[in-house]
Design an enzyme around this catalytic site. Structure first.
Site, PDB file in Angstrom:
ATOM      1  N   LEU A  11       0.875  -1.180   0.000  1.00 20.66           N
ATOM      2  CA  LEU A  11       0.000   0.000   0.000  1.00 20.66           C
ATOM      3  C   LEU A  11       0.905   1.221   0.000  1.00 20.66           C
ATOM      4  CD1 LEU A  11      -2.997  -0.160   2.531  1.00 20.66           C
ATOM      5  CD2 LEU A  11      -3.086   0.243   0.093  1.00 20.66           C
ATOM      6  N   ASP A  12       0.693   2.146  -0.929  1.00 20.27           N
ATOM      7  CA  ASP A  12       1.518   3.353  -0.986  1.00 20.27           C
ATOM      8  C   ASP A  12       1.448   4.119   0.334  1.00 20.27           C
ATOM      9  OD1 ASP A  12       2.250   2.787  -3.571  1.00 20.27           O
ATOM     10  OD2 ASP A  12       0.747   4.084  -4.490  1.00 20.27           O
ATOM     11  N   PRO A  13       2.518   4.856   0.692  1.00 22.52           N
ATOM     12  CA  PRO A  13       2.551   5.575   1.978  1.00 22.52           C
ATOM     13  C   PRO A  13       1.356   6.492   2.220  1.00 22.52           C
ATOM     14  CG  PRO A  13       4.718   5.611   0.965  1.00 22.52           C
ATOM     15  CD  PRO A  13       3.790   5.002  -0.048  1.00 22.52           C
TER      16      PRO A  13
ATOM     17  N   VAL B  69      -1.631   6.154   1.236  1.00 20.14           N
ATOM     18  CA  VAL B  69      -2.900   5.418   1.238  1.00 20.14           C
ATOM     19  C   VAL B  69      -3.128   4.777   2.603  1.00 20.14           C
ATOM     20  CG1 VAL B  69      -4.234   3.568   0.154  1.00 20.14           C
ATOM     21  CG2 VAL B  69      -2.637   4.931  -1.222  1.00 20.14           C
TER      22      VAL B  69
END
Length: 305
Positions: free
Chosen positions: A38-40, A42
């Site tokens: 999961l991108d930072p 998000v």
């Protein structure tokens, strides 16, 4: 020693690796792995496999995900989300499109679609991650990828302000889908630059927000010796695969010994992979797969002794 799947609520600002690193310190075990980055920026559900459950992390990843995202029409960015620099701007007004236009457009994204992954992503091209090219101001041809949009719909009114239009969507999709690319592609079809301004993962691998715990909650439960009750058994991570319950003790022994079987030894049709479950304990015995060169046979892929 903990064993099971723990749905973590990843807060914005943390990488998925940060979550695993912090959990290893809290739980004092190295046998921990997450089930998809999961991108930072998000937030949302990040299932984490602990102990023997790390063996089923790939299957949890394959079970699909659901997101709620804010699409912003009128401005595109270098990263396709709110963290990037502005690439293009074009004023949007309520005369340009309405709720019905957006709803019809979203319908066109359902099913198997093609995406070009964003430059700021971890997709590898020629052995190098795309974001490494982007940071060096290098351009490289990005391969198109097919992704599965199982469902997509608008969940808010259109909000026109300051020459932009913002609205929320809910997306249910297969793995490898970039929601920020989806947002920019929605803009392209409308004839405007666009980006994704907010994203929350509301479901992953069958785990939902209400089941998810923050790192602080996990720390407290661990200190109270009550965390194991919050873990899901590894069998939960295999519910996306067909299964057969085994009663015969002789068959159980053969499975646990990793022996091959002929498909016709079982009543169920076996097309690809099958999970064998102990009928008495409800525990997984093994995951079997169709033999690559002998279609009539199945062989063990993972045995859980």
């Amino acid at each position: 020693m903990y064993n099971g799947i723990l749905p973590v609520y990843k807060e914005r600002g943390l990488t998925s690796h940060d979550v695993v690193f912090k959990l290893r310190k809290i739980l004092k075990t190295k046998k921990i792995g997450h089930t998809g980055t999961l991108d930072p920026e998000v937030a949302g559900v990040l299932p984490v496999c602990i102990g023997n459950a790390t063996r089923v992390s790939d299957y949890v990843m394959d079970m699909g995900k659901a997101y709620e995202a804010t699409v912003s029409i009128g401005r595109s960015t270098t990263t396709e989300d709110q963290t990037g620099d502005t690439l293009e701007m074009k004023g949007v007004h309520s005369a340009n499109f309405n709720n019905d236009d957006i709803d019809r457009l979203l319908e066109s994204f359902k099913g198997i679609i093609e995406q070009i992954p964003p430059m700021y992503s971890s997709v590898k091209v020629n052995g190098k991650k795309l974001y490494e090219y982007a940071r060096n101001n290098e351009t490289v041809e990005r391969p198109k990828r097919k992704v599965n949009i199982k469902d997509i719909g608008r969940i808010s009114e259109l909000d026109f302000k300051e020459n932009e239009c913002h609205f929320k969507i809910r997306v249910i999709c297969g793995k490898g889908t970039y929601i920020r690319t989806l947002a920019t592609d929605i803009g392209v079809k409308l004839g405007f630059p666009a980006h994704m301004s907010k994203l929350t993962r509301i479901e992953s691998g069958g785990f939902v927000l209400k089941d998810s715990l923050t790192l602080e909650q996990i720390k407290e439960l661990h200190e109270q010796d009550s965390l194991q009750n919050k873990l899901f058994p590894l069998e939960y991570g295999l519910k996306g695969l067909p299964s057969i319950k085994i009663k015969d003790s002789h068959i159980k022994k053969r499975i646990l010994n990793g022996q091959k079987f002929n498909k016709n030894e079982f009543d169920n049709k076996i097309k690809d992979q099958i999970v064998f479950i102990d009928d008495d304990s409800e525990k997984v015995l093994a995951i079997y797969m169709v033999h690559p060169t002998k279609e009539s046979e199945i062989k063990p892929k993972k045995v859980f002794n």
